[in-house]
Design a protein around this motif. Structure first.
Motif, short mmCIF file in Angstrom:
data_model
loop_
_atom_site.label_atom_id
_atom_site.label_comp_id
_atom_site.label_asym_id
_atom_site.label_seq_id
_atom_site.Cartn_x
_atom_site.Cartn_y
_atom_site.Cartn_z
N ASN A 292 33.18 8.51 11.66
CA ASN A 292 32.76 7.24 12.27
C ASN A 292 31.53 6.70 11.54
OD1 ASN A 292 34.77 7.94 14.00
ND2 ASN A 292 33.49 8.25 15.78
N THR A 293 31.76 6.17 10.34
CA THR A 293 30.68 5.54 9.60
C THR A 293 30.35 4.18 10.20
OG1 THR A 293 32.34 4.69 8.05
CG2 THR A 293 31.20 6.72 7.43
N TYR A 294 29.17 3.68 9.86
CA TYR A 294 28.71 2.42 10.44
C TYR A 294 29.57 1.27 9.93
CZ TYR A 294 24.85 5.68 10.73
OH TYR A 294 24.10 6.79 10.94
N ARG A 295 29.80 0.30 10.79
CA ARG A 295 30.75 -0.77 10.49
C ARG A 295 30.28 -1.62 9.31
NH1 ARG A 295 32.90 -5.33 14.81
NH2 ARG A 295 34.28 -6.44 13.38
N HIS A 296 29.00 -1.99 9.29
CA HIS A 296 28.48 -2.89 8.25
C HIS A 296 27.78 -2.11 7.14
CE1 HIS A 296 29.47 -6.33 10.75
NE2 HIS A 296 28.86 -5.75 11.76
N LEU A 297 28.09 -0.84 6.98
CA LEU A 297 27.48 -0.03 5.93
C LEU A 297 28.08 -0.39 4.57
CD1 LEU A 297 25.55 2.38 5.32
CD2 LEU A 297 27.53 3.86 5.56
N ASP A 298 27.22 -0.55 3.58
CA ASP A 298 27.68 -0.89 2.23
C ASP A 298 28.48 0.27 1.67
OD1 ASP A 298 28.09 -1.83 -0.28
OD2 ASP A 298 26.03 -2.49 -0.60
N ALA A 299 29.61 -0.04 1.01
CA ALA A 299 30.48 1.01 0.47
C ALA A 299 29.80 1.81 -0.63
CB ALA A 299 31.77 0.38 -0.07
N SER A 300 28.80 1.23 -1.30
CA SER A 300 28.10 1.97 -2.35
C SER A 300 27.24 3.08 -1.80
CB SER A 300 27.25 1.00 -3.16
OG SER A 300 26.26 0.39 -2.35
N LEU A 301 26.98 3.11 -0.49
CA LEU A 301 26.16 4.16 0.12
C LEU A 301 27.00 5.30 0.67
CD1 LEU A 301 23.65 1.87 2.05
CD2 LEU A 301 23.36 2.90 -0.19
N VAL A 302 28.31 5.26 0.47
CA VAL A 302 29.21 6.30 0.97
C VAL A 302 29.94 6.93 -0.20
CG1 VAL A 302 31.11 6.83 2.54
CG2 VAL A 302 29.50 5.02 3.12
N THR A 303 29.88 8.26 -0.31
CA THR A 303 30.62 9.00 -1.34
C THR A 303 31.41 10.11 -0.67
OG1 THR A 303 28.74 10.48 -1.75
CG2 THR A 303 28.92 8.52 -3.14
N CYS A 304 32.56 10.42 -1.25
CA CYS A 304 33.45 11.45 -0.70
C CYS A 304 33.90 12.36 -1.83
CB CYS A 304 34.65 10.81 0.00
SG CYS A 304 35.79 12.01 0.72
N ASN A 305 33.80 13.68 -1.61
CA ASN A 305 34.17 14.67 -2.60
C ASN A 305 35.06 15.72 -1.93
OD1 ASN A 305 34.37 16.24 -4.89
ND2 ASN A 305 32.40 17.24 -4.60
N VAL A 306 36.31 15.86 -2.41
CA VAL A 306 37.27 16.81 -1.84
C VAL A 306 37.45 17.95 -2.83
CG1 VAL A 306 39.61 17.12 -0.97
CG2 VAL A 306 38.43 14.96 -0.58
N GLU A 307 37.23 19.18 -2.35
CA GLU A 307 37.43 20.39 -3.13
C GLU A 307 38.54 21.22 -2.49
OE1 GLU A 307 36.09 20.97 -5.96
OE2 GLU A 307 34.63 19.33 -5.97
N PRO A 308 39.05 22.24 -3.18
CA PRO A 308 40.18 23.01 -2.60
C PRO A 308 39.89 23.61 -1.23
CG PRO A 308 39.98 23.49 -4.94
CD PRO A 308 38.80 22.64 -4.58
N TRP A 309 38.63 23.99 -0.96
CA TRP A 309 38.34 24.68 0.29
C TRP A 309 37.34 23.94 1.18
CZ3 TRP A 309 41.32 28.32 2.15
CH2 TRP A 309 42.12 29.07 1.27
N TYR A 310 36.86 22.77 0.78
CA TYR A 310 35.94 22.03 1.64
C TYR A 310 35.95 20.56 1.23
CZ TYR A 310 32.57 22.10 -2.24
OH TYR A 310 31.95 21.94 -3.45
N VAL A 311 35.45 19.72 2.14
CA VAL A 311 35.32 18.28 1.90
C VAL A 311 33.89 17.89 2.23
CG1 VAL A 311 36.18 17.78 4.23
CG2 VAL A 311 36.18 15.99 2.50
N ARG A 312 33.31 17.02 1.39
CA ARG A 312 31.91 16.61 1.57
C ARG A 312 31.84 15.10 1.56
NH1 ARG A 312 28.16 18.60 -3.00
NH2 ARG A 312 28.82 20.62 -2.12
#
Length: 454
Positions: free
Chosen positions: A283-303
């Motif tokens: 549940n990220t903030y509705r008006h949050l800039d997309a440049s402030l959000v990063t997503c990294n998926v690894e085989p055993w965890y997600v960050r």
């Protein structure tokens, strides 16, 4: 000096999917910008431009924006109106709370056929005698001035007062310009002294009264920047230790990932068995800039990192990072991450169910020579839904009955009649020895009611 850069513009194009060349609305307010540049080349289709709350002293590089309809330059350091004569589509101009003294510079707006609203509240020129009458006469196409509607009766009345208003405006404007030149000289001297004794008399400078001029606004901004820099450089060792203590540990000593929610965001991790994947909704903030959000998926965890704060979750099964997808909802702003599993699905789908073994009858399942179970050679016709319900509610059993055979299993061993010995060999029928019949006793009475002996 803060300048307009392409990265600054691109960060504010989330609503246009990151495309700068087709951008129609841009907001660059409160960025401490001191010059307007590059917008006519990067965003030629701009229709709405917000530049309020900056340090812009001059209107420039805006004339090539032919589609511009609304320009907001409130709370800047403007002293005259210029550079807008080629904005043919401009309908609304907001110059609130600037330092405009040269009221006659508004004549550069006479060539704008679509200009209908003008806001000049908070400028020194609004205190001139005959200000409103002069502006309405110079810009006859105005429909609203400083938030007040221009009526037809008012327009007819100010036409009669224009000569008097023009004379008073000229006099007041000359007085204001003389005062402004003196203020400029005094501000230059104060800025030189304040730069030399900035660190010693910082608190005194903030407590003393200062004139309301563009130079004062620039000096306040520079002092705030210097104060911020001094606070960053004069950080004590205890603060550094506290910062190190606040650092979040994401892995154990042996390299195993940990569950961390430093961002304190609400999330939901579910397992989709039909798609054979994990689904994470943050549940990220509705008006949050997309440049402030990063997503990294690894085989055993997600960050997921939101504004530098980490949300890390450990997966129960290994996933495929190369096939993972991350999307944000345009309505709620929530981040949805789908991570396919590496292992195949535990439960096959309905299309890959094994073939059902059909019940067989005795004639087709049993042969005359052996009692072995046989699968039917051809599948039976498809059953109706009612028959399937009956079969699922009642168990099916194979019927087993006594088989008829010519072999007498009670006489497997044969007996020699002459010797009385038992010989092994092929099964044969029992041969009874002939016994002579006994004579009938004279006292025997034949009773018909008694059944005969077999």
């Amino acid at each position: 000096m803060v300048r307009i850069t392409l990265d600054m513009v691109r960060k504010r194009t989330e609503h246009n999917e990151g495309h700068v060349s087709t951008l129609e609305e841009l907001s660059l307010h409160q960025q401490d910008i001191e010059r307007i540049e590059h917008l006519h080349r990067w965003c030629p289709r701009l229709r709405i431009l917000y530049l309020q709350g900056n340090l812009i002293p001059k209107i420039e590089n805006v004339g090539r924006l032919r589609d511009l309809e609304y320009l907001n330059l409130a709370l800047n350091n403007l002293e005259r109106v210029e550079g807008l004569s080629r904005c043919e589509s401009l309908r609304k101009l907001d110059l609130t709370a600037n330092f405009i003294i040269d009221l006659t510079s508004l004549t550069s707006l006479q060539d704008l056929p679509c200009l209908a609203e003008l806001h000049m509240t908070g400028n020194p020129c609004t205190s001139y005698r005959g200000y409103r009458a002069w502006v309405i006469c110079v810009l006859p196409g105005l429909e609203e001035l400083d938030g007040a509607r221009v009526t037809r009766s008012e327009r007819l009345r100010v036409l009669q007062e224009f000569s008097e208003a023009a004379a008073t405006v000229t006099v007041d404007q000359e007085l204001a310009m003389e005062k402004r030149s003196k203020e400029r000289e005094n501000c230059e001297c104060e800025m030189e002294n304040s730069d030399e004794e900035d660190e010693e008399n910082d608190e005194k400078w903030w407590k003393d009264a200062s004139s309301h001029t563009p130079e004062t606004r620039v000096a306040m901004h520079r002092r705030l920047v210097r104060q911020r820099d001094r606070q960053n450089t004069s950080r004590t060792p205890h603060e550094d230790v506290r910062k190190q203590l606040r650092e979040v540990r994401l892995f154990t000593a042996d390299g195993r990932p940990l569950n961390v929610n430093a961002a304190k965001l609400t999330f939901q991790l579910t397992e989709d068995e039909e798609s054979n994947c994990f689904v994470l909704e943050v549940n990220t903030y509705r008006h949050l800039d997309a440049s402030l959000v990063t997503c990294n998926v690894e085989p055993w965890y997600v960050r997921v990192t939101v504004k530098g704060k980490v949300l890390q979750l450990v997966m129960l099964e290994e996933v495929r990072p190369g096939q993972a997808t991350a999307q944000r909802s345009q309505v709620t702003g929530h981040l949805v991450v789908k991570m396919p599993k590496l292992a195949p699905p535990r439960f096959p789908s309905s299309a890959s169910k094994p073939e059902k073994i059909m019940p067989v009858t005795r004639s087709s399942a049993f042969s005359s020579s052996a009692s072995n179970f046989v699968r039917p050679s051809s599948p039976e016709p498809r059953e109706t839904s009612r028959q399937k319900e009956q079969q699922s509610s009642h168990s099916n059993y194979l019927e087993v009955t006594e088989r008829k055979s010519s072999v007498d299993y009670t006489n497997i061993v044969s007996t020699n009649a002459s010797t009385g010995s038992v010989s092994s060999g092929q099964p044969c029928e029992t041969r009874r020895s002939l016994v002579p019949a006994r004579p009938i006793s004279p006292d025997f009475v034949d009773d018909p009611s008694v059944p005969p002996l077999e």
